[in-house]
Scaffold this motif. Structure first.
Motif, PDB file in Angstrom:
ATOM      1  N   GLN A 288      27.540  78.721  32.303  1.00 52.58           N
ATOM      2  CA  GLN A 288      28.778  78.227  31.713  1.00 52.58           C
ATOM      3  C   GLN A 288      29.626  77.612  32.816  1.00 52.58           C
ATOM      4  OE1 GLN A 288      30.694  81.562  29.937  1.00 52.58           O
ATOM      5  NE2 GLN A 288      29.008  82.011  28.546  1.00 52.58           N
ATOM      6  N   PRO A 289      30.519  76.695  32.463  1.00 55.72           N
ATOM      7  CA  PRO A 289      31.423  76.159  33.487  1.00 55.72           C
ATOM      8  C   PRO A 289      32.224  77.290  34.140  1.00 55.72           C
ATOM      9  CG  PRO A 289      31.500  74.795  31.541  1.00 55.72           C
ATOM     10  CD  PRO A 289      30.667  75.997  31.191  1.00 55.72           C
ATOM     11  N   GLY A 290      32.297  77.251  35.465  1.00 58.48           N
ATOM     12  CA  GLY A 290      32.994  78.280  36.220  1.00 58.48           C
ATOM     13  C   GLY A 290      32.056  79.307  36.840  1.00 58.48           C
ATOM     14  N   SER A 291      30.783  79.295  36.450  1.00 57.01           N
ATOM     15  CA  SER A 291      29.817  80.233  37.011  1.00 57.01           C
ATOM     16  C   SER A 291      29.409  79.785  38.408  1.00 57.01           C
ATOM     17  CB  SER A 291      28.567  80.309  36.143  1.00 57.01           C
ATOM     18  OG  SER A 291      28.870  80.734  34.848  1.00 57.01           O
TER      19      SER A 291
ATOM     20  N   VAL B 238      27.833  71.521  31.901  1.00 59.24           N
ATOM     21  CA  VAL B 238      26.428  71.764  31.585  1.00 59.24           C
ATOM     22  C   VAL B 238      26.054  70.861  30.425  1.00 59.24           C
ATOM     23  CG1 VAL B 238      24.727  73.479  30.850  1.00 59.24           C
ATOM     24  CG2 VAL B 238      26.642  74.179  32.281  1.00 59.24           C
ATOM     25  N   SER B 239      24.995  70.066  30.608  1.00 56.68           N
ATOM     26  CA  SER B 239      24.492  69.238  29.507  1.00 56.68           C
ATOM     27  C   SER B 239      23.063  69.670  29.195  1.00 56.68           C
ATOM     28  CB  SER B 239      24.567  67.750  29.881  1.00 56.68           C
ATOM     29  OG  SER B 239      23.700  67.478  30.950  1.00 56.68           O
ATOM     30  N   GLU B 240      22.364  68.875  28.424  1.00 56.45           N
ATOM     31  CA  GLU B 240      21.021  69.241  27.962  1.00 56.45           C
ATOM     32  C   GLU B 240      20.054  69.480  29.128  1.00 56.45           C
ATOM     33  OE1 GLU B 240      18.269  70.194  25.084  1.00 56.45           O
ATOM     34  OE2 GLU B 240      20.334  69.633  24.725  1.00 56.45           O
ATOM     35  N   ASP B 241      19.937  68.522  30.049  1.00 55.41           N
ATOM     36  CA  ASP B 241      18.965  68.630  31.134  1.00 55.41           C
ATOM     37  C   ASP B 241      19.597  68.665  32.519  1.00 55.41           C
ATOM     38  OD1 ASP B 241      16.834  68.554  29.350  1.00 55.41           O
ATOM     39  OD2 ASP B 241      16.780  66.359  29.354  1.00 55.41           O
ATOM     40  N   THR B 242      20.905  68.428  32.611  1.00 56.56           N
ATOM     41  CA  THR B 242      21.554  68.338  33.920  1.00 56.56           C
ATOM     42  C   THR B 242      22.743  69.288  34.012  1.00 56.56           C
ATOM     43  OG1 THR B 242      22.987  66.530  33.191  1.00 56.56           O
ATOM     44  CG2 THR B 242      20.901  65.920  34.242  1.00 56.56           C
ATOM     45  N   VAL B 243      23.166  69.525  35.260  1.00 52.04           N
ATOM     46  CA  VAL B 243      24.309  70.383  35.537  1.00 52.04           C
ATOM     47  C   VAL B 243      25.157  69.672  36.578  1.00 52.04           C
ATOM     48  CG1 VAL B 243      25.033  72.629  36.423  1.00 52.04           C
ATOM     49  CG2 VAL B 243      22.936  72.453  35.125  1.00 52.04           C
ATOM     50  N   LEU B 244      26.470  69.577  36.336  1.00 49.41           N
ATOM     51  CA  LEU B 244      27.394  69.001  37.301  1.00 49.41           C
ATOM     52  C   LEU B 244      27.993  70.158  38.093  1.00 49.41           C
ATOM     53  CD1 LEU B 244      28.760  66.395  38.320  1.00 49.41           C
ATOM     54  CD2 LEU B 244      30.592  66.855  36.704  1.00 49.41           C
TER      55      LEU B 244
ATOM     56  N   GLY C 295      18.382  77.891  40.980  1.00 52.18           N
ATOM     57  CA  GLY C 295      17.540  79.040  41.305  1.00 52.18           C
ATOM     58  C   GLY C 295      18.071  80.341  40.756  1.00 52.18           C
ATOM     59  N   ALA C 296      19.414  80.499  40.757  1.00 54.55           N
ATOM     60  CA  ALA C 296      19.991  81.750  40.281  1.00 54.55           C
ATOM     61  C   ALA C 296      21.425  81.520  39.841  1.00 54.55           C
ATOM     62  CB  ALA C 296      19.962  82.803  41.378  1.00 54.55           C
ATOM     63  N   VAL C 297      21.810  82.180  38.782  1.00 48.92           N
ATOM     64  CA  VAL C 297      23.204  82.217  38.353  1.00 48.92           C
ATOM     65  C   VAL C 297      23.753  83.538  38.867  1.00 48.92           C
ATOM     66  CG1 VAL C 297      24.775  82.236  36.393  1.00 48.92           C
ATOM     67  CG2 VAL C 297      22.727  80.827  36.314  1.00 48.92           C
ATOM     68  N   LEU C 298      24.821  83.467  39.665  1.00 51.99           N
ATOM     69  CA  LEU C 298      25.351  84.639  40.344  1.00 51.99           C
ATOM     70  C   LEU C 298      26.537  85.222  39.595  1.00 51.99           C
ATOM     71  CD1 LEU C 298      25.366  83.026  43.885  1.00 51.99           C
ATOM     72  CD2 LEU C 298      23.587  84.446  42.900  1.00 51.99           C
ATOM     73  N   THR C 299      26.752  86.520  39.759  1.00 52.06           N
ATOM     74  CA  THR C 299      27.955  87.135  39.211  1.00 52.06           C
ATOM     75  C   THR C 299      29.147  86.700  40.062  1.00 52.06           C
ATOM     76  OG1 THR C 299      27.744  89.098  40.590  1.00 52.06           O
ATOM     77  CG2 THR C 299      26.647  89.151  38.435  1.00 52.06           C
ATOM     78  N   ASP C 300      30.347  86.855  39.533  1.00 51.17           N
ATOM     79  CA  ASP C 300      31.547  86.440  40.261  1.00 51.17           C
ATOM     80  C   ASP C 300      31.696  87.203  41.574  1.00 51.17           C
ATOM     81  OD1 ASP C 300      32.199  84.591  38.335  1.00 51.17           O
ATOM     82  OD2 ASP C 300      33.541  85.955  37.250  1.00 51.17           O
ATOM     83  N   ASP C 301      31.448  88.512  41.552  1.00 49.56           N
ATOM     84  CA  ASP C 301      31.565  89.313  42.768  1.00 49.56           C
ATOM     85  C   ASP C 301      30.552  88.880  43.827  1.00 49.56           C
ATOM     86  OD1 ASP C 301      33.628  90.770  41.718  1.00 49.56           O
ATOM     87  OD2 ASP C 301      32.366  92.438  41.060  1.00 49.56           O
ATOM     88  N   GLU C 302      29.319  88.641  43.395  1.00 49.25           N
ATOM     89  CA  GLU C 302      28.281  88.233  44.338  1.00 49.25           C
ATOM     90  C   GLU C 302      28.572  86.856  44.924  1.00 49.25           C
ATOM     91  OE1 GLU C 302      23.404  87.977  44.511  1.00 49.25           O
ATOM     92  OE2 GLU C 302      24.412  88.024  42.576  1.00 49.25           O
ATOM     93  N   TYR C 303      29.035  85.923  44.089  1.00 51.57           N
ATOM     94  CA  TYR C 303      29.372  84.573  44.558  1.00 51.57           C
ATOM     95  C   TYR C 303      30.524  84.617  45.562  1.00 51.57           C
ATOM     96  CZ  TYR C 303      30.704  79.659  44.447  1.00 51.57           C
ATOM     97  OH  TYR C 303      31.017  78.371  44.804  1.00 51.57           O
TER      98      TYR C 303
END
Length: 176
Positions: free
Chosen positions: A38-41, A56-62, A79-87
């Motif tokens: 999601q935006p903000g992740s 976030v769109s169908e095949d791309t991410v800004l 490669g990975a979506v991180l949690t807020d604390d980890e980021y």
């Protein structure tokens, strides 16, 4: 043909089935993870770049990689979506756990060994473990006392403060 001759082929086919099953499971988990962005992740790309998702769109991410830096990536390159604390821990060096509220132990032991009496200049003299006769020892200690400035304790404190400020401005070795 006997069962004994077919056993190696059966084992080989079973191993191939288990390997493809686990690979499909990992691939499905990666697809689910990318679909949950999601935006903000905060994310890490497969190249090792950390950024924040902007769109976030169908095949791309800004991605927003910094002030004024927007990058367009394929969804498969995440490669990975991180949690807020980890980021925040990785990118900004911010810890959000109960341990950070406890007393902080310094990186060096200088604050544990400092004394209030700054006139004791013999602590800064180099230690020589070789044997010397009494005349050489008395002459060497007189030279070190004369060579030390009166404010040796404050010079050490100023150096420690400068080193600490340099560490803070670098952002820590983990961020590099």
């Amino acid at each position: 043909m006997s069962l004994l001759t077919l056993l190696p082929f059966i084992v080989l086919i079973g191993a191939m089935f288990l390997m493809t099953r686990s690979a499909k499971k990992k691939q499905q988990q990666a697809i689910d993870m990318r679909n949950q962005m999601q935006p903000g992740s905060g994310v890490r790309t497969i190249g090792g770049m950390y950024a924040t998702v902007k769109e976030v769109s169908e095949d791309t991410v800004l991605l927003d990689a910094g002030p004024g830096v927007e990058l367009l990536f394929a969804k498969n390159s995440i490669g990975a979506v991180l949690t807020d604390d980890e980021y925040n821990r990785i990118v900004h060096g911010i810890e959000h756990d109960l341990k950070s509220d406890a007393d902080v132990v310094p990186d060096d032991a200088s604050s544990l060994t400092e004394t209030d009496d700054s006139s004791d200049a013999s602590d800064d003299a180099p230690v020589d473990f070789g044997k010397k006769d009494a005349a050489d020892t008395a002459e060497a200690s007189a030279d070190t006392v004369d060579a030390e400035p009166a404010d040796a304790g404050t010079d050490a404190a100023d150096k420690a403060k400068t080193d600490e400020q340099a560490k803070k401005s670098d952002g820590g070795s983990e961020a590099k």
